[in-house]
Every structure is written in structure tokens, then in C-alpha cells.
Design a protein around this motif. Structure first.
Motif, PDB file in Angstrom:
ATOM      1  N   MET A   1       0.801  -1.219   0.000  1.00  0.00           N
ATOM      2  CA  MET A   1       0.000   0.000   0.000  1.00  0.00           C
ATOM      3  C   MET A   1       0.839   1.275   0.000  1.00  0.00           C
ATOM      4  SD  MET A   1      -3.181  -1.113   2.483  1.00  0.00           S
ATOM      5  CE  MET A   1      -3.849   0.525   2.574  1.00  0.00           C
ATOM      6  N   GLY A   2       1.946   1.270   0.731  1.00  0.00           N
ATOM      7  CA  GLY A   2       2.777   2.456   0.817  1.00  0.00           C
ATOM      8  C   GLY A   2       3.908   2.507  -0.193  1.00  0.00           C
ATOM      9  N   ARG A   3       3.965   1.540  -1.098  1.00  0.00           N
ATOM     10  CA  ARG A   3       5.061   1.458  -2.064  1.00  0.00           C
ATOM     11  C   ARG A   3       4.711   2.176  -3.368  1.00  0.00           C
ATOM     12  NH1 ARG A   3       6.422  -4.987  -1.115  1.00  0.00           N
ATOM     13  NH2 ARG A   3       7.269  -4.737   0.998  1.00  0.00           N
ATOM     14  N   GLU A   4       5.767   2.566  -4.077  1.00  0.00           N
ATOM     15  CA  GLU A   4       5.583   3.235  -5.364  1.00  0.00           C
ATOM     16  C   GLU A   4       5.154   2.234  -6.437  1.00  0.00           C
ATOM     17  OE1 GLU A   4       9.006   5.408  -6.584  1.00  0.00           O
ATOM     18  OE2 GLU A   4       9.325   6.326  -4.604  1.00  0.00           O
ATOM     19  N   ILE A   5       4.291   2.693  -7.332  1.00  0.00           N
ATOM     20  CA  ILE A   5       3.924   1.889  -8.493  1.00  0.00           C
ATOM     21  C   ILE A   5       4.974   2.122  -9.565  1.00  0.00           C
ATOM     22  CG2 ILE A   5       2.174   1.444 -10.247  1.00  0.00           C
ATOM     23  CD1 ILE A   5       0.093   2.520  -8.335  1.00  0.00           C
TER      24      ILE A   5
ATOM     25  N   LEU B   1      -5.380  -8.012   4.174  1.00  0.00           N
ATOM     26  CA  LEU B   1      -5.496  -6.870   5.082  1.00  0.00           C
ATOM     27  C   LEU B   1      -5.006  -7.263   6.479  1.00  0.00           C
ATOM     28  CD1 LEU B   1      -6.679  -3.943   5.506  1.00  0.00           C
ATOM     29  CD2 LEU B   1      -8.722  -5.096   6.380  1.00  0.00           C
ATOM     30  N   GLY B   2      -4.217  -6.379   7.081  1.00  0.00           N
ATOM     31  CA  GLY B   2      -3.713  -6.623   8.425  1.00  0.00           C
ATOM     32  C   GLY B   2      -2.213  -6.821   8.485  1.00  0.00           C
ATOM     33  N   VAL B   3      -1.586  -7.117   7.328  1.00  0.00           N
ATOM     34  CA  VAL B   3      -0.136  -7.302   7.317  1.00  0.00           C
ATOM     35  C   VAL B   3       0.590  -6.015   6.935  1.00  0.00           C
ATOM     36  CG1 VAL B   3      -0.393  -9.737   6.720  1.00  0.00           C
ATOM     37  CG2 VAL B   3      -0.022  -8.064   4.894  1.00  0.00           C
ATOM     38  N   GLU B   4      -0.170  -4.982   6.578  1.00  0.00           N
ATOM     39  CA  GLU B   4       0.454  -3.742   6.110  1.00  0.00           C
ATOM     40  C   GLU B   4       1.003  -2.920   7.277  1.00  0.00           C
ATOM     41  OE1 GLU B   4      -3.758  -2.514   7.056  1.00  0.00           O
ATOM     42  OE2 GLU B   4      -2.724  -4.275   6.270  1.00  0.00           O
ATOM     43  N   PRO B   5       2.102  -2.201   7.055  1.00  0.00           N
ATOM     44  CA  PRO B   5       2.615  -1.289   8.087  1.00  0.00           C
ATOM     45  C   PRO B   5       1.807   0.002   8.099  1.00  0.00           C
ATOM     46  CG  PRO B   5       3.978  -1.146   6.137  1.00  0.00           C
ATOM     47  CD  PRO B   5       2.970  -2.227   5.850  1.00  0.00           C
TER      48      PRO B   5
ATOM     49  N   GLY C   1      -3.543   3.408   6.367  1.00  0.00           N
ATOM     50  CA  GLY C   1      -3.973   3.656   5.003  1.00  0.00           C
ATOM     51  C   GLY C   1      -5.337   3.059   4.703  1.00  0.00           C
ATOM     52  N   PHE C   2      -5.654   1.931   5.324  1.00  0.00           N
ATOM     53  CA  PHE C   2      -6.929   1.268   5.058  1.00  0.00           C
ATOM     54  C   PHE C   2      -8.110   2.151   5.424  1.00  0.00           C
ATOM     55  CE2 PHE C   2     -10.264  -1.819   6.592  1.00  0.00           C
ATOM     56  CZ  PHE C   2     -10.706  -2.152   5.332  1.00  0.00           C
ATOM     57  N   ASN C   3      -7.972   2.903   6.495  1.00  0.00           N
ATOM     58  CA  ASN C   3      -9.067   3.789   6.884  1.00  0.00           C
ATOM     59  C   ASN C   3      -9.322   4.857   5.827  1.00  0.00           C
ATOM     60  OD1 ASN C   3      -9.636   2.456   9.270  1.00  0.00           O
ATOM     61  ND2 ASN C   3      -8.302   3.740  10.518  1.00  0.00           N
TER      62      ASN C   3
END
Length: 212
Positions: free
Chosen positions: A110-114, A143-147, A158-160
Motif C-alpha cells: 500500500m505504501g510502495r511506489e507503483i 489486510l492486516g499485514v500492512e505497516p 492507510g486502510f481507513n
């Protein structure tokens, strides 16, 4: 008058000054058709299962295929029972049949560059969370493994943000997770649980892993 109002709403929606919320209702056919379609796609997109087993949980997916009823899917529970196969394989094929795109993002990314994307709003790279925030059908695997994400020193979930956008624009959300309801509540909060109930049909996966 009704026609004038409809035209006005359409114009304002095109101009981006009004969020027009509509019920999302799709179907891929009756129960027999959807059952056959699910089995055929599942077998075709993943051969890592030694043998296809039609689990009771899959009947909930088939029921959703018959009528989406304005909801996405929250696939939660035990590992190795096909949650990620459904999200990353079965659903994208079903969406392509409707000439739409479902492009899942793994939670860790989620927080990584595309790669090979233009900068986002001219000041930072385009991230996978940006894809989720702008997608008509946001989809997150595991979901749940992301920092926690970091924005100039401020840490946030980020999920929120993804759920906030989905709620605002009335977008169905598609998620797999090994977390239970209590764990989701403890990490993301009561508001997130309420929004998930509104945006998703929950399907619980329970039992031994089918992977060998």
C-alpha cells in the motif's frame, strides 16, 4: 421538472461538483450458471490446490454472484481455503466479463511506489494506496499485514483512508484477511467496522488448509 433535475445532476456529476451515489447491482446469472462459472474459473486460475474442493464458503460467493446487492466482499478467516484465489483470480475474471477492471493490491504494497507511473500531483510518486483511493472497485489482499503509512512524519492507517473514500463515493470494497472481527475492530476502530458492514458482504472461511 424531473427531466430538468436529472439533466442538472448529470451535468454537475460530470463537472465533479456533485457525488452521485447509485446502487451497484450486478448478476452473472442464476444459481446453476453462477455455480458452474465459479468452479470453472477457480480451477483455471489456480492449480496449486492438489484437487478442487467445493467448500461451503463458496456458496456465499455464488449467492453474491447471483445478486451483488450493492455490496463488495470481505473474505475473512483461516488460511489456505481459497480467499486470495477468489480475490486475485476469480473476481478479476468476473469483472472483465462485465467490461470492468478489478485490480487487487497486496496490503504490504500500500505504501510502495507503483513502477513506471507519473508523479502524483507533481510532488511525490504514485503509490499503490493512490490506486486504491481512486479505484471504482478498491481491492486489498491480506489486510492486516500492512505497516502504518507515513506522511511527513505523521503515521496513519492507510486502510481507513480507503474506506473513507469508498463510503463517500459509495464504492464496493473487496478484501481478504486472516483477521477476525475483533482483531479488525482493535486495529482499525469501530467506525471502520461499521463501514465494512455497509460496504461488504462478509464471508467466513473456517477449517483446515487445502494446500499440500
Amino acid at each position: 421538472m424531473a427531466n430538468n433535475i436529472s439533466q442538472l445532476i448529470s451535468q454537475m456529476t460530470r463537472e465533479g461538483v456533485l457525488d452521485h451515489r447509485e446502487i451497484w447491482s450486478w448478476s452473472w446469472g442464476d444459481r446453476t450458471t453462477c455455480n458452474q462459472l465459479f468452479r470453472a474459473i477457480f480451477r483455471s486460475v489456480d492449480s496449486t490446490f492438489e484437487q478442487y474442493h467445493h467448500l461451503p464458503e463458496y456458496e456465499d460467493i455464488i449467492a453474491w454472484m447471483i445478486s451483488t446487492q450493492d455490496k463488495g466482499l470481505l473474505l475473512m478467516g483461516d488460511c489456505g481455503r481459497g480467499k486470495s484465489v477468489i480475490l486475485n483470480g476469480v473476481l478479476p475474471v468476473l469483472f472483465r466479463m462485465k467490461n470492468r477492471v478489478l485490480q487487487p493490491v497486496h496490503a504490504q504494497d500500500m505504501g510502495r511506489e507503483i513502477p513506471d507511473q507519473q508523479t502524483f500531483r507533481s510532488h511525490r510518486p504514485w503509490l499503490y494506496i493512490d490506486r486504491l483511493l481512486h479505484s471504482s472497485f478498491p481491492a486489498i489482499d491480506e489486510l492486516g499485514v500492512e505497516p502504518m503509512l507515513n506522511d511527513y512524519g505523521e503515521r496513519y492507517e492507510g486502510f481507513n483512508l480507503v474506506l473513507n473514500a469508498a463510503e463517500r463515493y459509495h464504492r464496493p470494497v473487496f478484501i481478504t484477511t486472516n483477521l477476525c472481527e475483533e482483531q479488525i475492530y482493535n486495529r482499525y476502530g469501530e467506525r471502520t467496522m461499521d463501514r465494512l458492514a455497509h460496504l461488504c458482504r462478509s464471508v467466513h472461511f473456517s477449517g483446515e488448509s487445502l494446500r499440500k
